[in-house]
Design a protein around this motif. Structure first.
Motif, short mmCIF file in Angstrom:
data_model
loop_
_atom_site.label_atom_id
_atom_site.label_comp_id
_atom_site.label_asym_id
_atom_site.label_seq_id
_atom_site.Cartn_x
_atom_site.Cartn_y
_atom_site.Cartn_z
N ARG A 1 -56.70 30.35 -16.22
CA ARG A 1 -55.60 31.27 -15.95
C ARG A 1 -54.91 30.90 -14.63
O ARG A 1 -55.55 30.58 -13.65
CB ARG A 1 -56.10 32.71 -15.89
CG ARG A 1 -56.70 33.26 -17.18
CD ARG A 1 -55.76 33.15 -18.38
NE ARG A 1 -54.46 33.74 -18.22
CZ ARG A 1 -54.14 34.99 -18.53
NH1 ARG A 1 -55.06 35.80 -19.02
NH2 ARG A 1 -52.90 35.43 -18.39
N GLY A 2 -53.59 30.91 -14.66
CA GLY A 2 -52.83 30.54 -13.47
C GLY A 2 -52.67 29.04 -13.29
O GLY A 2 -52.17 28.56 -12.28
N GLY A 3 -53.10 28.28 -14.31
CA GLY A 3 -53.20 26.82 -14.17
C GLY A 3 -51.89 26.06 -14.11
O GLY A 3 -51.89 24.86 -13.82
N SER A 4 -50.76 26.73 -14.35
CA SER A 4 -49.49 26.00 -14.28
C SER A 4 -49.20 25.49 -12.87
O SER A 4 -48.53 24.47 -12.69
CB SER A 4 -48.32 26.88 -14.73
OG SER A 4 -48.50 27.26 -16.06
N SER B 1 -44.44 28.41 -16.98
CA SER B 1 -45.53 29.18 -17.58
C SER B 1 -45.01 29.85 -18.84
O SER B 1 -43.83 29.84 -19.12
CB SER B 1 -45.99 30.27 -16.63
OG SER B 1 -46.58 29.74 -15.50
N ALA B 2 -45.93 30.52 -19.53
CA ALA B 2 -45.54 31.30 -20.70
C ALA B 2 -44.74 32.53 -20.25
O ALA B 2 -44.89 33.00 -19.13
CB ALA B 2 -46.79 31.75 -21.44
N PHE C 1 -50.12 24.36 -17.55
CA PHE C 1 -51.39 24.98 -17.97
C PHE C 1 -52.12 24.18 -19.06
O PHE C 1 -53.22 24.52 -19.42
CB PHE C 1 -51.04 26.41 -18.41
CG PHE C 1 -52.07 27.30 -19.02
CD1 PHE C 1 -53.25 27.61 -18.34
CD2 PHE C 1 -51.84 27.89 -20.27
CE1 PHE C 1 -54.17 28.51 -18.91
CE2 PHE C 1 -52.76 28.78 -20.84
CZ PHE C 1 -53.92 29.08 -20.16
N THR D 1 -49.47 35.17 -22.45
CA THR D 1 -50.85 34.67 -22.53
C THR D 1 -51.82 35.82 -22.77
O THR D 1 -52.72 35.71 -23.63
CB THR D 1 -51.20 33.89 -21.23
OG1 THR D 1 -50.14 32.97 -20.97
CG2 THR D 1 -52.51 33.14 -21.37
N GLU E 1 -46.60 28.38 -23.44
CA GLU E 1 -45.80 27.52 -22.57
C GLU E 1 -44.79 26.71 -23.40
O GLU E 1 -43.71 26.36 -22.93
CB GLU E 1 -46.71 26.58 -21.78
CG GLU E 1 -47.21 27.13 -20.44
CD GLU E 1 -48.16 28.31 -20.53
OE1 GLU E 1 -48.68 28.57 -21.62
OE2 GLU E 1 -48.38 28.98 -19.51
#
Ligand code: ADP
Ligand code: ASP
Ligand code: MG
Length: 412
Positions: free
Chosen positions: A151-154, A42-43, A137, A48, A75
């Protein structure tokens, strides 16, 4: 080829370069054990959120395409830094963006769904590398626009890659030791769950437990991906998420989740005739406003009240659209309350245990918490309540269902 495993590290696990270096050391241990590792990151930290704020300094209504372009950069920073850290440890590693690995999505910017992943690109890179680092993500649509998965897509990127590669397992590293009976930041005596079914996890994450992105669980279930959620800061065993767990059906409630960003809208005096509800909800759907719980009261003298919840951030625009619809269908007024929370109890064991709903309502009643709306599925009961009551409700339910201990088992 050696066994392939997928690991995902969330924002707090890559928040600074020391943490990135630590992760590189952890990954090295897998490589030493002859595993090929596909890492999704993730970032860094709050990147983000900060990127969203930057756009917000310019306008409240940025283009959705450009927002995805902007957010995907977070990311990209972490994948490059992790590759550099792995090189320092003499590992063969390469970083790749979603587009480079061929993660194709639909074009719903900010909540794109993955359509396809081409595993041969990854397999080719795995021939020459020990570790491949993929930006979480993000993906790319058929017109080569960069998209993001929400959001939270990783988590979803990681599980989808594990499914495409038929990986041995998928490990989600985060800042808690696993999936807990409820958010451990809200209830101190929340307990870590050792094993949980896909179905329970899906309901928990769909109804607010942000420890896993809910779509990642849908994919894991469909492709039978062996998933483990664990901490990136220690070596304790985490939570295994899989098809079924023995003894699980004895537990009435597995966990409690909550959403704190809901709003309630009520349309009073809605004429009781076919097509009216369709008209109301079409106007919301046409404007991409998602609706959660819906309650229609029994008709009295040919008119109804209809109440439903939407995200608090959508309430203003929803009310504007509904004010137009109300005129057309000759309904009464539109009321809204933007300070609503939804608390849900989840458990596969509910199917076979009557009395769980009663128990939930009783616990809330004893705390003088008013239930404004109720919705149920086979394995979940949700109640909309005032946001000010949220923490008390979660704590009360956690205790009432004995989740601070072994959980409540009801007699069949
Ligand atoms: P990451 O950045 O690693 O993806 P997230 O912040 O998305 O991490 O998710 C981890 C957080 O989810 C935890 O810090 C915790 O506060 C929250 N959380 C909510 N519900 C739960 C739960 N049932 N179990 C564990 N964590 C939960
Ligand atoms: N960086 C994205 C977010 O903050 C995706 C993720 O962390 O999973 O939502
Ligand atoms: Mg997350």
């Amino acid at each position: 080829m050696n066994k392939v495993i997928v690991q995902k590290y969330g924002g707090s696990s890559v928040a600074d370069t020391d943490k990135i270096m630590n992760i590189a050391k952890r990954i090295k241990m897998n490589v030493v054990r002859n595993e090929k590792v596909v890492v999704v990151v993730s970032a860094m930290g709050k990147t983000t959120d900060n990127l969203i704020k930057l756009a917000g300094n310019i306008t409240d209504t940025p283009s959705r395409r450009e927002m995805d372009m902007l957010l995907s950069t977070g990311e990209q920073v972490s994948i490059a830094l992790l590759a550099i850290a792995l090189h320092k440890l003499n590992l063969k590693a390469i970083s790749l963006t979603g587009m480079q690995v061929g993660i194709t999505t639909d074009s719903s910017f900010s909540s794109a769904r993955i359509l396809d992943i081409k595993p041969f690109v990854l397999r080719n890179h795995l021939k020459n590398n020990d570790v491949i680092i993929v930006a979480g993500f993000q993906g790319v649509d058929k017109d080569r626009n960069i998209t993001t998965l929400g959001r939270g897509g990783s988590d979803t990127s990681a599980v989808a890659l594990a499914a495409a590669l038929k990986a041995e397992r998928c490990e989600i590293y985060t800042d808690v030791d696993g999936v807990y009976t409820t958010d451990p930041r809200v209830v101190k005596d929340a307990r870590k769950i050792d094993t949980i079914t896909y179905d329970d996890m899906l309901e928990l994450s769909s109804f607010g437990a942000k420890v896993m992105h809910s779509r990642s669980i849908e994919i894991a279930k469909r492709f039978n991906v062996k998933l483990e959620v664990r901490s990136s800061f220690n070596n304790k065993p985490g939570t295994i998420i899989y098809k079924e767990t023995k003894g699980m059906e004895d537990l009435t409630v597995t966990g409690i989740s909550f959403k704190n960003d809901e709003a309630k809208i009520t349309i009073a005096g809605v004429p009781d005739s076919p097509g009216v509800a369709a008209g109301i909800f079409k106007s919301l759907s046409d404007n991409s406003i998602n609706v959660d719980m819906i309650v229609q009261s029994a008709s009295q003298k040919g008119i109804n009240d209809i109440s439903f919840t939407v995200l608090a951030s959508d309430v203003k625009s929803a009310v504007e659209h509904l004010n137009n619809v109300v005129k057309k269908i000759k309904a009464g007024r539109v009321y809204s309350d933007k300070d609503i929370s939804v608390v849900s109890i989840v458990g596969i064991g509910m199917k076979s245990h009557p009395g769980v709903a009663w128990k939930m309502f009783d616990i809330l009643a004893r705390q003088k918490i008013n239930i404004q709306m109720i919705s149920t599925s086979e394995i979940k009961i949700s109640c909309a309540i005032a946001r000010k009551d949220m923490t008390r409700a979660v704590k009360g339910l956690h205790k009432g269902f004995k989740l601070d201990r072994a959980g409540m088992k009801l007699k069949r």
